[in-house]
Design an enzyme around this catalytic site. Structure first.
Site, short mmCIF file in Angstrom:
data_model
loop_
_atom_site.label_atom_id
_atom_site.label_comp_id
_atom_site.label_asym_id
_atom_site.label_seq_id
_atom_site.Cartn_x
_atom_site.Cartn_y
_atom_site.Cartn_z
N GLU A 172 29.07 -6.31 -14.12
CA GLU A 172 28.20 -5.18 -14.51
C GLU A 172 27.10 -5.58 -15.50
O GLU A 172 26.88 -4.88 -16.49
CB GLU A 172 29.05 -4.06 -15.11
N GLU A 291 35.95 -2.58 -8.25
CA GLU A 291 36.52 -1.58 -9.17
C GLU A 291 36.32 -0.22 -8.54
O GLU A 291 35.18 0.18 -8.29
CB GLU A 291 35.81 -1.60 -10.53
#
Ligand code: AHR
Length: 501
Positions: A172, A291
């Site tokens: 991320e 995720e």
């Protein structure tokens, strides 16, 4: 209410990859310490890992586990977790404002993963570190010997390489919450150089670059386009993440949020293929959805937890029946995109957003979301089928028309089975779902498993671990190639049919 779903043997979208049933363990809260590792627990093995957690992890048939983060990885030095445990440093983890003792490091985690028959999806730190450190870690893990890092691994007790095949090029890094956040250009260049070097060292590795962290990132798709432009030839997968929030405490919107995830995958796959076309590349970049989960409530209370503690109880959700339905919708989205989503990791395994919960030194219980995942992992292996659904629905201010029924289907040629995973979003009414299998000869219904509850807010807890449990309803009789099955209000269902092709 009535709905109808039709599948056909020839409507195969793609094989559901084994890596689709992955999970995630991060140095976060009680995911590792108090979760998988608890040396004082009565079931702990010689290494300090809880056997009861290992048993249930095996039951979930998880083939791949992402590690060690997550946001954690951006300030992690993997070298802190090797060598004699008593010499390992305690470090400040800036992502979660906690203290990391490094009692569990690479060797211990790799042993645990092997014991639960899972491979590791390893994340390297490109937030505060770079190509060199990623290469050192790869050499430590995968090179047989005769070099500095591989010999250090052998000295530390692991003669054979760990042979880690799958790697995430950080996590991320588009996020403002990251230490070492980057622009798409900065990240794309760094990811490409890292990927190039890693493949020089070990050409067998499969690499995932960070796509957009979330659908609602302001740079969604722009980030992905730039990153793909810069590393299309060196990476294998683009990572996506999604957590369904219940920000507005509005169940109608919450239960429709999976539509956002569906669009995220559709648009990202188009972006991957657009870059493929522009580059005239023979390669196809697939998605690693590494995720995903529902995240309806936790966090608000976490701000009252003092910083710099060891394994504080962060991000612990108590999942309700309603959450299990939202979760089932996410699973359906993933199944419907199994042609391009080749890796998926349920975030996480235990305590932090856990399908499993543990008490330090004590009980283990299964949350509501455990059951859809467990059945999907057991019966969802095969070919994902294109489903044609006709369902009544409701009008939502964000998502417009939302069908009450959400469904995915998998055909296992080996087991001669078609399995539907079906959700009823309606809180008020049952839906009679007509399942039409006219593309298959001789279908007969084997089993109808239902997860539901009288109250949408019911949860499994330590004192009531079985408040929400799957039950089996009588299998419906076939009317020709179809069966009519009643999906109770706010329920998750598995409908299993035996077929001949
Ligand atoms: O799962 C918790 C965190 O959520 C992860 O560390 C991060 O990658 C995501 O934002």
């Amino acid at each position: 209410m009535k709905a109808k779903v039709t599948v056909h043997e020839q409507f195969r979208k793609g094989k559901v990859d084994d890596r689709f049933f992955g999970s995630f363990v991060e140095y976060l809260g009680r995911s590792i310490y108090g979760g998988i590792y608890d040396p004082g627990h009565p079931t702990a093995n010689a290494q300090g890992f809880r056997r009861d957690v290992m048993d249930v992890t095996r039951e979930l048939r998880i083939p791949i586990i992402r590690y060690p983060g997550g946001n954690f990885v951006a300030t992690y030095d993997w070298e802190d977790g090797i060598g004699p445990v008593e010499k390992r440093p305690a470090r400040l983890d800036l992502a979660w404002k906690a203290v990391e003792t490094n009692r569990v490091g690479l060797h211990e985690f790799a042993q645990w993963a092997q014991d639960v028959s899972a491979e590791i999806l390893m994340t390297v730190n490109l937030g505060t570190r770079g190509v060199r450190e990623a290469l050192n870690l790869l050499e430590y893990c995968n090179h047989p010997g005769g070099s500095y890092w591989s010999d250090l691994r052998r000295k530390n007790g692991q003669e054979e390489p760990f042979n880690v095949r799958h790697w995430c090029l950080s996590n991320e890094l588009d996020g403002v919450w990251q230490v070492g956040q980057k622009t798409a250009y900065e990240y794309g260049r760094l990811a490409n150089e890292t990927a190039k070097a890693m493949k020089l060292l070990d050409s067998s590795v499969k690499l995932c670059a960070c796509g957009s962290s979330f659908r609602r990132m302001p740079t969604f798709l722009e980030w992905d386009q730039t990153v793909l432009d810069l590393c299309y030839d060196t990476i294998d997968y683009l990572s996506l993440h999604s957590y369904l929030r219940n920000a507005e405490k509005d169940p109608d919107t919450y239960l429709a949020e999976s539509m956002d995830m569906e669009e995220m995958i559709d648009l990202t796959v188009k972006m991957c293929d657009c870059v493929k076309g522009r580059k005239k590349s023979p390669r196809t970049i697939d998605i690693s959805f590494d995720e995903w989960n529902v995240w309806p409530r936790a966090k608000e209370d976490d701000r009252f937890i003092d910083p710099w503690r060891i394994a504080p109880p962060l991000l612990e959700e108590t999942y309700t029946m309603e959450d299990a339905v939202a979760f089932g919708c996410m699973l359906n989205v993933l199944f419907r995109h199994a042609d391009r989503v080749k890796i998926a990791c349920l975030s996480m395994l235990v305590n932090v957003f856990g399908p499993l919960m543990t008490e330090n030194g004590g009980a283990l219980w299964k949350q509501t979301i455990f059951y859809p995942f467990s059945y999907a992992s057991r019966y969802g292996r095969g070919d994902s089928l294109d489903v044609r659904l006709d369902s009544p629905g409701y009008q939502n201010k964000v998502y417009g028309h939302v069908p009450f029924v959400d469904v995915s289907a998998v055909y296992s040629e080996e087991r001669k089975e078609v399995v539907f995973f079906a959700v009823n979003r309606s809180r008020a009414e049952s839906v009679v779902l007509e399942t039409n299998l006219s593309g298959f000869q001789k279908a007969s219904m084997v089993e109808h498993v239902i997860l539901d509850s009288k109250e949408p807010g019911t949860s499994n807890t330590k004192s009531a671990p079985n408040a929400v449990m799957p039950r089996t309803a009588a299998a419906a009789r076939m009317e020709g190639a179809a069966a009519r099955v009643s999906l109770p209000p706010l329920s998750w269902n598995m409908l299993r049919f035996s077929v001949s092709g």
